[in-house]
Design a protein around this motif. Structure first.
Motif, mmCIF file in Angstrom:
data_model
loop_
_atom_site.group_PDB
_atom_site.id
_atom_site.type_symbol
_atom_site.label_atom_id
_atom_site.label_comp_id
_atom_site.label_asym_id
_atom_site.label_seq_id
_atom_site.Cartn_x
_atom_site.Cartn_y
_atom_site.Cartn_z
ATOM 1 N N VAL A 52 0.841 -1.203 0.000
ATOM 2 C CA VAL A 52 0.000 0.000 0.000
ATOM 3 C C VAL A 52 0.881 1.260 0.000
ATOM 4 C CG1 VAL A 52 -1.817 1.255 1.235
ATOM 5 C CG2 VAL A 52 -1.905 -1.231 1.088
ATOM 6 N N CYS A 53 2.014 1.172 0.670
ATOM 7 C CA CYS A 53 2.967 2.292 0.637
ATOM 8 C C CYS A 53 3.434 2.525 -0.804
ATOM 9 C CB CYS A 53 4.142 1.978 1.564
ATOM 10 S SG CYS A 53 5.321 3.320 1.735
ATOM 11 N N GLU A 54 3.766 1.437 -1.455
ATOM 12 C CA GLU A 54 4.210 1.507 -2.853
ATOM 13 C C GLU A 54 3.105 2.089 -3.759
ATOM 14 O OE1 GLU A 54 5.539 -2.323 -4.119
ATOM 15 O OE2 GLU A 54 6.332 -1.573 -6.004
ATOM 16 N N ALA A 55 1.872 1.732 -3.436
ATOM 17 C CA ALA A 55 0.748 2.198 -4.264
ATOM 18 C C ALA A 55 0.500 3.699 -4.129
ATOM 19 C CB ALA A 55 -0.515 1.425 -3.887
ATOM 20 N N ILE A 56 0.744 4.247 -2.937
ATOM 21 C CA ILE A 56 0.504 5.693 -2.771
ATOM 22 C C ILE A 56 1.713 6.523 -3.196
ATOM 23 C CG2 ILE A 56 -1.245 5.417 -0.959
ATOM 24 C CD1 ILE A 56 1.066 6.578 0.964
ATOM 25 N N ARG A 57 2.884 5.900 -3.274
ATOM 26 C CA ARG A 57 4.126 6.648 -3.565
ATOM 27 C C ARG A 57 4.023 7.546 -4.803
ATOM 28 N NH1 ARG A 57 8.058 8.989 -0.917
ATOM 29 N NH2 ARG A 57 6.597 10.499 -1.756
ATOM 30 N N PRO A 58 3.472 7.063 -5.917
ATOM 31 C CA PRO A 58 3.419 7.938 -7.098
ATOM 32 C C PRO A 58 2.460 9.127 -6.951
ATOM 33 C CG PRO A 58 3.021 5.629 -7.679
ATOM 34 C CD PRO A 58 2.965 5.711 -6.207
ATOM 35 N N ALA A 77 11.190 -3.336 7.932
ATOM 36 C CA ALA A 77 11.710 -1.978 7.710
ATOM 37 C C ALA A 77 12.309 -1.815 6.300
ATOM 38 C CB ALA A 77 12.702 -1.601 8.801
ATOM 39 N N PRO A 78 13.197 -2.717 5.850
ATOM 40 C CA PRO A 78 13.760 -2.538 4.501
ATOM 41 C C PRO A 78 12.712 -2.664 3.393
ATOM 42 C CG PRO A 78 15.064 -4.113 5.785
ATOM 43 C CD PRO A 78 13.803 -3.866 6.543
ATOM 44 N N MET A 79 11.649 -3.416 3.651
ATOM 45 C CA MET A 79 10.579 -3.534 2.645
ATOM 46 C C MET A 79 9.870 -2.193 2.459
ATOM 47 S SD MET A 79 9.068 -7.259 3.700
ATOM 48 C CE MET A 79 7.885 -7.453 2.389
ATOM 49 N N PHE A 80 9.697 -1.458 3.544
ATOM 50 C CA PHE A 80 9.084 -0.134 3.419
ATOM 51 C C PHE A 80 10.032 0.850 2.744
ATOM 52 C CE2 PHE A 80 5.974 -1.819 6.346
ATOM 53 C CZ PHE A 80 4.812 -1.263 5.841
ATOM 54 N N SER A 108 19.276 1.483 4.400
ATOM 55 C CA SER A 108 18.325 1.373 3.298
ATOM 56 C C SER A 108 18.010 2.744 2.696
ATOM 57 C CB SER A 108 17.052 0.670 3.760
ATOM 58 O OG SER A 108 16.352 1.492 4.658
ATOM 59 N N GLY A 109 18.648 3.796 3.223
ATOM 60 C CA GLY A 109 18.528 5.124 2.619
ATOM 61 C C GLY A 109 17.440 5.997 3.214
ATOM 62 N N CYS A 110 16.823 5.532 4.306
ATOM 63 C CA CYS A 110 15.755 6.320 4.930
ATOM 64 C C CYS A 110 16.236 7.013 6.198
ATOM 65 C CB CYS A 110 14.584 5.405 5.307
ATOM 66 S SG CYS A 110 13.718 4.749 3.880
ATOM 67 N N LYS A 111 15.492 8.031 6.589
ATOM 68 C CA LYS A 111 15.695 8.617 7.912
ATOM 69 C C LYS A 111 15.083 7.662 8.935
ATOM 70 C CE LYS A 111 16.118 13.335 6.493
ATOM 71 N NZ LYS A 111 15.590 14.683 6.412
ATOM 72 N N ALA A 112 15.658 7.657 10.141
ATOM 73 C CA ALA A 112 15.218 6.694 11.153
ATOM 74 C C ALA A 112 14.819 7.403 12.441
ATOM 75 C CB ALA A 112 16.346 5.708 11.447
ATOM 76 N N GLY A 113 13.860 6.794 13.136
ATOM 77 C CA GLY A 113 13.457 7.383 14.405
ATOM 78 C C GLY A 113 12.899 6.365 15.375
ATOM 79 N N LEU A 114 12.881 6.763 16.656
ATOM 80 C CA LEU A 114 12.289 5.928 17.705
ATOM 81 C C LEU A 114 10.971 6.545 18.164
ATOM 82 C CD1 LEU A 114 15.273 4.964 20.071
ATOM 83 C CD2 LEU A 114 14.210 3.592 18.250
ATOM 84 N N VAL A 115 10.029 5.666 18.507
ATOM 85 C CA VAL A 115 8.702 6.102 18.964
ATOM 86 C C VAL A 115 8.534 5.726 20.430
ATOM 87 C CG1 VAL A 115 6.243 6.106 18.449
ATOM 88 C CG2 VAL A 115 7.877 5.428 16.667
ATOM 89 N N PHE A 116 8.016 6.675 21.210
ATOM 90 C CA PHE A 116 7.869 6.473 22.645
ATOM 91 C C PHE A 116 6.407 6.455 23.051
ATOM 92 C CE2 PHE A 116 12.055 7.910 21.786
ATOM 93 C CZ PHE A 116 12.834 7.143 22.632
ATOM 94 N N ASN A 117 5.961 5.297 23.548
ATOM 95 C CA ASN A 117 4.609 5.182 24.094
ATOM 96 C C ASN A 117 4.501 6.031 25.358
ATOM 97 O OD1 ASN A 117 3.662 3.401 22.178
ATOM 98 N ND2 ASN A 117 4.309 1.586 23.315
ATOM 99 N N PRO A 118 3.269 6.292 25.818
ATOM 100 C CA PRO A 118 3.121 7.147 26.994
ATOM 101 C C PRO A 118 3.965 6.705 28.201
ATOM 102 C CG PRO A 118 1.011 6.849 25.942
ATOM 103 C CD PRO A 118 1.968 5.970 25.192
ATOM 104 N N ALA A 119 4.146 5.399 28.403
ATOM 105 C CA ALA A 119 4.909 4.949 29.580
ATOM 106 C C ALA A 119 6.327 4.500 29.247
ATOM 107 C CB ALA A 119 4.157 3.816 30.275
ATOM 108 N N THR A 120 6.803 4.782 28.049
ATOM 109 C CA THR A 120 8.151 4.348 27.659
ATOM 110 C C THR A 120 9.168 5.451 27.958
ATOM 111 O OG1 THR A 120 7.228 3.012 25.889
ATOM 112 C CG2 THR A 120 9.574 3.490 25.757
ATOM 113 N N SER A 121 10.272 5.047 28.581
ATOM 114 C CA SER A 121 11.284 6.024 28.988
ATOM 115 C C SER A 121 12.096 6.539 27.801
ATOM 116 C CB SER A 121 12.234 5.360 29.992
ATOM 117 O OG SER A 121 13.365 6.183 30.185
ATOM 118 N N LEU A 122 12.410 7.826 27.861
ATOM 119 C CA LEU A 122 13.265 8.422 26.818
ATOM 120 C C LEU A 122 14.704 7.924 26.914
ATOM 121 C CD1 LEU A 122 12.076 12.166 26.817
ATOM 122 C CD2 LEU A 122 11.504 10.372 25.166
ATOM 123 N N SER A 123 15.016 7.155 27.951
ATOM 124 C CA SER A 123 16.397 6.689 28.114
ATOM 125 C C SER A 123 16.842 5.776 26.963
ATOM 126 C CB SER A 123 16.578 5.974 29.453
ATOM 127 O OG SER A 123 15.728 4.863 29.494
#
Ligand code: DX5
Ligand code: ZN
Length: 226
Positions: A52-58, A77-80, A108-123
């Motif tokens: 679906v990501c591939e389908a919206i890309r164009p 991750a590499p598939m996306f 894979s050439g993408c920017k990367a990031g971490l996601v923090f749930n409400p109770a997940t520590s920023l550590s």
């Protein structure tokens, strides 16, 4: 003034015409497409995959921001990346080897990031700031659109802002601070004042008939934040 970015979440779009929904929201003034991937394992809901990501890309030149709520992360991750993602974020609890997963995404050439749930520590950021392009603070528990903003997220955003500013002052570079969940016209300014620069909004935008009016109202609120 910070550069503010609005990232509509496709989760609340009409899935029967996603290409049109992508084009419409960008034409209405959005900056980024937020693409929520749920696996009915890490979160109790099931959405879309790389096809679906591939389908919206164009349909747009705007960055596609893939938010992986999946476990495990490394195979998908590499598939996306191949499917046209620009940014890929994941939840640290969902990866056995956070540094490796970040490396895979960057390779894979993408920017990367971490996601923090409400109770997940920023550590989780402590030892990987050099591999991070985005920090995503959840202001709801992940899994569904249309939930209410959890006020404590503002404190978390302030703490993340401080970490990012300290790191970039010392080492340079740019790290975006995104917030996801329950963002509306009436709270976006408070989220920006706490330090966010990128705002995910699903139901607030796609739940209204006039996307341009909502996005303009959000920008007017953001303009009030110094
Ligand atoms: C929730 C998703 C969000 C969601 C936001 O797990 O990550 O991106 O679509 O939807 P709203 O803006 O309606 O809270
Ligand atoms: Zn999301």
């Amino acid at each position: 003034m910070r550069n503010f970015r609005i990232a509509p979440s496709l989760l609340s779009a009409d899935f029967a015409c996603l290409g049109q929904e992508v084009r419409d929201v960008i034409a209405a003034g959005a900056d980024i497409i937020h693409f929520d991937v749920m696996d009915n394992h890490y979160v109790p809901n099931l959405t879309v995959g790389p096809l679906v990501c591939e389908a919206i890309r164009p349909h747009t030149q705007a960055p596609i921001d893939v938010h992986l709520m999946v476990k495990p992360v490394d195979s998908l991750a590499p598939m996306f990346a191949k499917a046209g993602a620009d940014i890929i974020t994941f939840h640290p609890e969902a990866s056995e080897h956070i540094d490796r997963t970040l490396g895979l995404i960057k390779e894979s050439g993408c920017k990367a990031g971490l996601v923090f749930n409400p109770a997940t520590s920023l550590s989780y950021l402590d030892h990987v700031m050099d591999k991070i392009d985005m920090v995503l603070i959840m202001s709801v528990n992940p899994g569904f659109g249309g939930q209410s903003f959890i006020p404590h997220a503002l404190e978390k955003v302030r703490a993340a802002r401080q970490r990012i500013d300290e790191y970039t002052a010392k080492h340079g570079g740019e790290i975006w601070l995104e917030v996801d969940g329950g963002i509306k016209v009436d709270n976006i300014a408070a989220v920006a004042a706490a330090g966010a620069d990128t705002f995910v909004a699903g139901s607030a935008i796609y739940g209204q008939p006039d996307y341009q009016a909502v996005i303009a109202a959000m920008r007017a609120e953001l303009a009030k934040v110094a």
